[in-house]
Design an enzyme around this catalytic site. Sequence first.
Site, PDB file in Angstrom:
ATOM      1  N   GLY A 198      32.486  -2.344  27.605  1.00 22.94           N
ATOM      2  CA  GLY A 198      31.943  -1.775  28.583  1.00 22.94           C
ATOM      3  C   GLY A 198      31.795  -0.374  27.900  1.00 22.94           C
ATOM      4  O   GLY A 198      32.842  -0.028  27.383  1.00 22.94           O
ATOM      5  N   ARG A 243      30.195   5.983  33.423  1.00 23.79           N
ATOM      6  CA  ARG A 243      30.710   6.867  35.014  1.00 23.79           C
ATOM      7  C   ARG A 243      31.272   8.107  34.886  1.00 23.79           C
ATOM      8  O   ARG A 243      31.514   8.738  35.408  1.00 23.79           O
ATOM      9  CB  ARG A 243      30.749   6.598  36.009  1.00 23.79           C
ATOM     10  CG  ARG A 243      29.028   5.453  35.839  1.00 23.79           C
ATOM     11  CD  ARG A 243      29.195   4.703  37.362  1.00 23.79           C
ATOM     12  NE  ARG A 243      29.466   3.009  36.523  1.00 23.79           N
ATOM     13  CZ  ARG A 243      29.707   2.128  37.708  1.00 23.79           C
ATOM     14  NH1 ARG A 243      29.926   2.197  38.861  1.00 23.79           N
ATOM     15  NH2 ARG A 243      30.701   1.091  37.166  1.00 23.79           N
ATOM     16  N   GLY A 290      27.365  -6.945  30.951  1.00 24.18           N
ATOM     17  CA  GLY A 290      27.693  -7.335  31.935  1.00 24.18           C
ATOM     18  C   GLY A 290      28.589  -8.167  32.210  1.00 24.18           C
ATOM     19  O   GLY A 290      29.053  -8.927  31.251  1.00 24.18           O
ATOM     20  N   ASP A 302      39.722  -2.630  34.902  1.00 21.69           N
ATOM     21  CA  ASP A 302      39.743  -0.884  35.452  1.00 21.69           C
ATOM     22  C   ASP A 302      39.806  -1.055  37.075  1.00 21.69           C
ATOM     23  O   ASP A 302      39.920  -0.086  38.260  1.00 21.69           O
ATOM     24  CB  ASP A 302      38.060  -0.162  35.704  1.00 21.69           C
ATOM     25  CG  ASP A 302      36.834  -1.350  36.437  1.00 21.69           C
ATOM     26  OD1 ASP A 302      37.643  -2.667  36.867  1.00 21.69           O
ATOM     27  OD2 ASP A 302      36.218  -0.603  36.486  1.00 21.69           O
ATOM     28  N   TYR A 308      65.463  26.670  21.550  1.00 24.97           N
ATOM     29  CA  TYR A 308      64.462  25.573  20.680  1.00 24.97           C
ATOM     30  C   TYR A 308      65.515  24.623  20.114  1.00 24.97           C
ATOM     31  O   TYR A 308      66.030  25.171  18.947  1.00 24.97           O
ATOM     32  CB  TYR A 308      63.782  25.726  20.072  1.00 24.97           C
ATOM     33  CG  TYR A 308      62.518  24.572  19.488  1.00 24.97           C
ATOM     34  CD1 TYR A 308      62.584  23.320  20.124  1.00 24.97           C
ATOM     35  CD2 TYR A 308      63.042  24.609  18.613  1.00 24.97           C
ATOM     36  CE1 TYR A 308      61.867  22.501  19.477  1.00 24.97           C
ATOM     37  CE2 TYR A 308      62.304  23.198  17.820  1.00 24.97           C
ATOM     38  CZ  TYR A 308      62.645  22.185  18.213  1.00 24.97           C
ATOM     39  OH  TYR A 308      61.789  21.318  17.480  1.00 24.97           O
ATOM     40  N   TYR A 339      62.342  22.903  10.616  1.00 25.90           N
ATOM     41  CA  TYR A 339      61.356  22.939  10.471  1.00 25.90           C
ATOM     42  C   TYR A 339      60.549  23.639   8.747  1.00 25.90           C
ATOM     43  O   TYR A 339      60.621  25.108   9.428  1.00 25.90           O
ATOM     44  CB  TYR A 339      59.747  22.228  10.878  1.00 25.90           C
ATOM     45  CG  TYR A 339      58.434  22.279  10.716  1.00 25.90           C
ATOM     46  CD1 TYR A 339      57.904  20.842  10.125  1.00 25.90           C
ATOM     47  CD2 TYR A 339      57.221  22.622  10.654  1.00 25.90           C
ATOM     48  CE1 TYR A 339      56.834  20.733   9.309  1.00 25.90           C
ATOM     49  CE2 TYR A 339      56.166  22.493  10.246  1.00 25.90           C
ATOM     50  CZ  TYR A 339      55.904  21.157   9.832  1.00 25.90           C
ATOM     51  OH  TYR A 339      54.498  20.869   9.435  1.00 25.90           O
TER      52      TYR A 339
HETATM   53  C1  UD1 Z   1      31.747  -4.844  39.736  1.00 25.08           C
HETATM   54  C2  UD1 Z   1      31.127  -6.123  40.214  1.00 25.08           C
HETATM   55  C3  UD1 Z   1      31.389  -5.432  41.316  1.00 25.08           C
HETATM   56  C4  UD1 Z   1      32.705  -4.907  41.675  1.00 25.08           C
HETATM   57  C5  UD1 Z   1      32.751  -4.302  41.792  1.00 25.08           C
HETATM   58  C6  UD1 Z   1      34.312  -4.057  41.645  1.00 25.08           C
HETATM   59  C7  UD1 Z   1      29.678  -7.386  38.739  1.00 25.08           C
HETATM   60  C8  UD1 Z   1      28.235  -7.422  38.137  1.00 25.08           C
HETATM   61  N1  UD1 Z   1      30.109  -6.066  39.674  1.00 25.08           N
HETATM   62  O1  UD1 Z   1      30.853  -3.260  39.957  1.00 25.08           O
HETATM   63  O2  UD1 Z   1      30.195  -6.681  42.410  1.00 25.08           O
HETATM   64  O3  UD1 Z   1      32.252  -4.486  43.598  1.00 25.08           O
HETATM   65  O4  UD1 Z   1      33.483  -4.726  39.776  1.00 25.08           O
HETATM   66  O5  UD1 Z   1      35.038  -3.189  41.321  1.00 25.08           O
HETATM   67  O6  UD1 Z   1      30.891  -7.917  38.081  1.00 25.08           O
HETATM   68  N2  UD1 Z   1      32.611  -5.138  31.997  1.00 25.08           N
HETATM   69  C9  UD1 Z   1      32.777  -5.921  30.609  1.00 25.08           C
HETATM   70  N3  UD1 Z   1      31.566  -5.745  29.976  1.00 25.08           N
HETATM   71  C10 UD1 Z   1      30.967  -5.958  30.284  1.00 25.08           C
HETATM   72  C11 UD1 Z   1      30.570  -4.810  31.341  1.00 25.08           C
HETATM   73  C12 UD1 Z   1      31.769  -4.765  32.416  1.00 25.08           C
HETATM   74  O7  UD1 Z   1      34.330  -6.982  29.674  1.00 25.08           O
HETATM   75  O8  UD1 Z   1      29.775  -6.384  29.666  1.00 25.08           O
HETATM   76  C13 UD1 Z   1      33.841  -4.779  32.616  1.00 25.08           C
HETATM   77  C14 UD1 Z   1      34.567  -3.175  32.612  1.00 25.08           C
HETATM   78  O9  UD1 Z   1      35.744  -2.976  31.287  1.00 25.08           O
HETATM   79  C15 UD1 Z   1      35.104  -3.434  33.695  1.00 25.08           C
HETATM   80  C16 UD1 Z   1      34.881  -4.192  34.535  1.00 25.08           C
HETATM   81  O10 UD1 Z   1      34.765  -5.130  33.567  1.00 25.08           O
HETATM   82  O11 UD1 Z   1      37.616  -3.950  33.711  1.00 25.08           O
HETATM   83  C17 UD1 Z   1      33.608  -4.001  35.099  1.00 25.08           C
HETATM   84  O12 UD1 Z   1      33.134  -3.252  35.625  1.00 25.08           O
HETATM   85  P1  UD1 Z   1      32.323  -2.323  35.345  1.00 25.08           P
HETATM   86  O13 UD1 Z   1      30.774  -2.004  34.934  1.00 25.08           O
HETATM   87  O14 UD1 Z   1      33.000  -1.726  35.831  1.00 25.08           O
HETATM   88  O15 UD1 Z   1      31.415  -3.423  37.353  1.00 25.08           O
HETATM   89  P2  UD1 Z   1      30.864  -2.496  38.768  1.00 25.08           P
HETATM   90  O16 UD1 Z   1      29.682  -1.877  38.738  1.00 25.08           O
HETATM   91  O17 UD1 Z   1      32.385  -1.298  39.422  1.00 25.08           O
HETATM   92 CA    CA Z   2      34.039  -1.421  38.172  1.00 25.53          CA
END
Ligand code: UD1
Ligand code: CA
Length: 438
Positions: free
Chosen positions: A12, A16, A76, A102, A344, A365
């Site tokens: 992802g 933000r 997603g 994350d 140093y 150095y």
């Molecule tokens: C997500 C949840 C939300 C929850 C929140 C908690 C979904 C749709 N939503 O939202 O319900 O409250 O986490 O923190 O799951 N990632 C991928 N591939 C992608 C998109 C994301 O590997 O295509 C990974 C990101 O690196 C991240 C995690 O999935 O570590 C969550 O993605 P993020 O886009 O942060 O989801 P949120 O909008 O926070």
């Molecule tokens: Ca998140």
Amino acid sequence: MIPYHIIILAAGKGTRMRSPLPKVLHPLAGFPLIWHVLRLAESLGPKGITCVISQDLQDFFSDSPHRVILQDPPKGTGHAVQQALAGAGHLAQAPTLVLYGDTPLLTMGTVQALLALDGDMGLLTFRAPLPNPYGRVLCKDDGTVSRIIESSDLSPEQKPNPDFPLNAGIMAFRAGVLPKVLPELRPQNQQGEVYLTDTVAVLDAQGGRVRPLSVPAEEVLGVNTQQELQAVETIMQARLLKHHQNAGVMAGSSVIFAADTVLAAGTQVHPYVVFGRGVRVDEGAVIHSFSHLTGCVIQRGATVGPFARLRFGTTVGEDAHIGNFVELKAATLGKGVKAGHLSYLGDADIGDNCNIGAGTITCNYDGTHKHKTTLESGVFVGSHSALVAPVTVQEGAYLGAGSVITKNVPKDTLAITRPALTTVPHWSQRRKKNTPSS
Ligand code: UD1
Ligand code: CA
């Protein structure tokens, strides 16, 4: 040991964060967010770990012992899990725990409580003030979950409702559930993404039971913005401080720890000390304020700082004393060495009981290569000396203040490169007489 396959979602864009660094590589207590999640996953002893990543994480994962799947482009969280299991029949059938790269504050105890829930699927929920970006968890009268609605998909009536528990994102699926629900996910939402959260409604429609487990917010805060990164750092630092205090370390809330800082009982850490990665401090050592330490070992009874900078590959020997504005890099200092002020010392091997005068510099150095300085035990280095490496000063030698040492110095000798002092009698009066007043 748990019989689970763990999928860590780390792909992802992380837009933000508004930073060129991939989101999960942002540092928390000195290590990338994803490192904390990997450490938790590994400590659970799972059947296997699959990491879903994007292009920009390939270097970080280049020598990973785990299964690494590239999700390109990321579409997603549901799409990420689909990709993780595509063509992996046996893994897809296994009980599966999904962790988010994350969400680094999660603890082992909480994961174990999640895995102990009965039902076809379990998920962690928490509470946080509005507005917030988390998915809302809709429960049925029997307490099971029927659906998760992403905050961007809430209706205008649902949006201000403070009663919904929030989705932490961490989910556990019983064996055989994912192959039944994943093919049913569709990108029918505001973002046009395939949501993992939709597995709940799909499973509910298939007659499955989804159990929620409510946990404190400080276990499951996600990092999506720089502000959230700071909030998570504050919680992590408070945890690390408590851990060290409980182990007999004297330290307060202005000290910054790395996740791997090792401090022996009885260590005193004064305010505003910063620990980078890879620091070990032994019993009875004192680290004074405003010192910055990375990749070093401070042995028993040594004192460091205030305002000292200790860099990778440094060892400060027992009862040694490092004072203010002293920088050490790849330096090994023996027992009782004193370097009290403004020095140093880099790429240096300094024997027991050497005294390093104020302003001593190792010239390590030459513009191309680094060279070594060796001081055998008991060497006295006069203030403002420059040691032009490679150079060795043998046991017990004295270096006169202000010397530039370019050759090896034999045992017990005095080496001095200072020009002899010249004095000119009555020079001041003569100067005054000869200088016309303006
Ligand atoms: C997500 C949840 C939300 C929850 C929140 C908690 C979904 C749709 N939503 O939202 O319900 O409250 O986490 O923190 O799951 N990632 C991928 N591939 C992608 C998109 C994301 O590997 O295509 C990974 C990101 O690196 C991240 C995690 O999935 O570590 C969550 O993605 P993020 O886009 O942060 O989801 P949120 O909008 O926070
Ligand atoms: Ca998140």
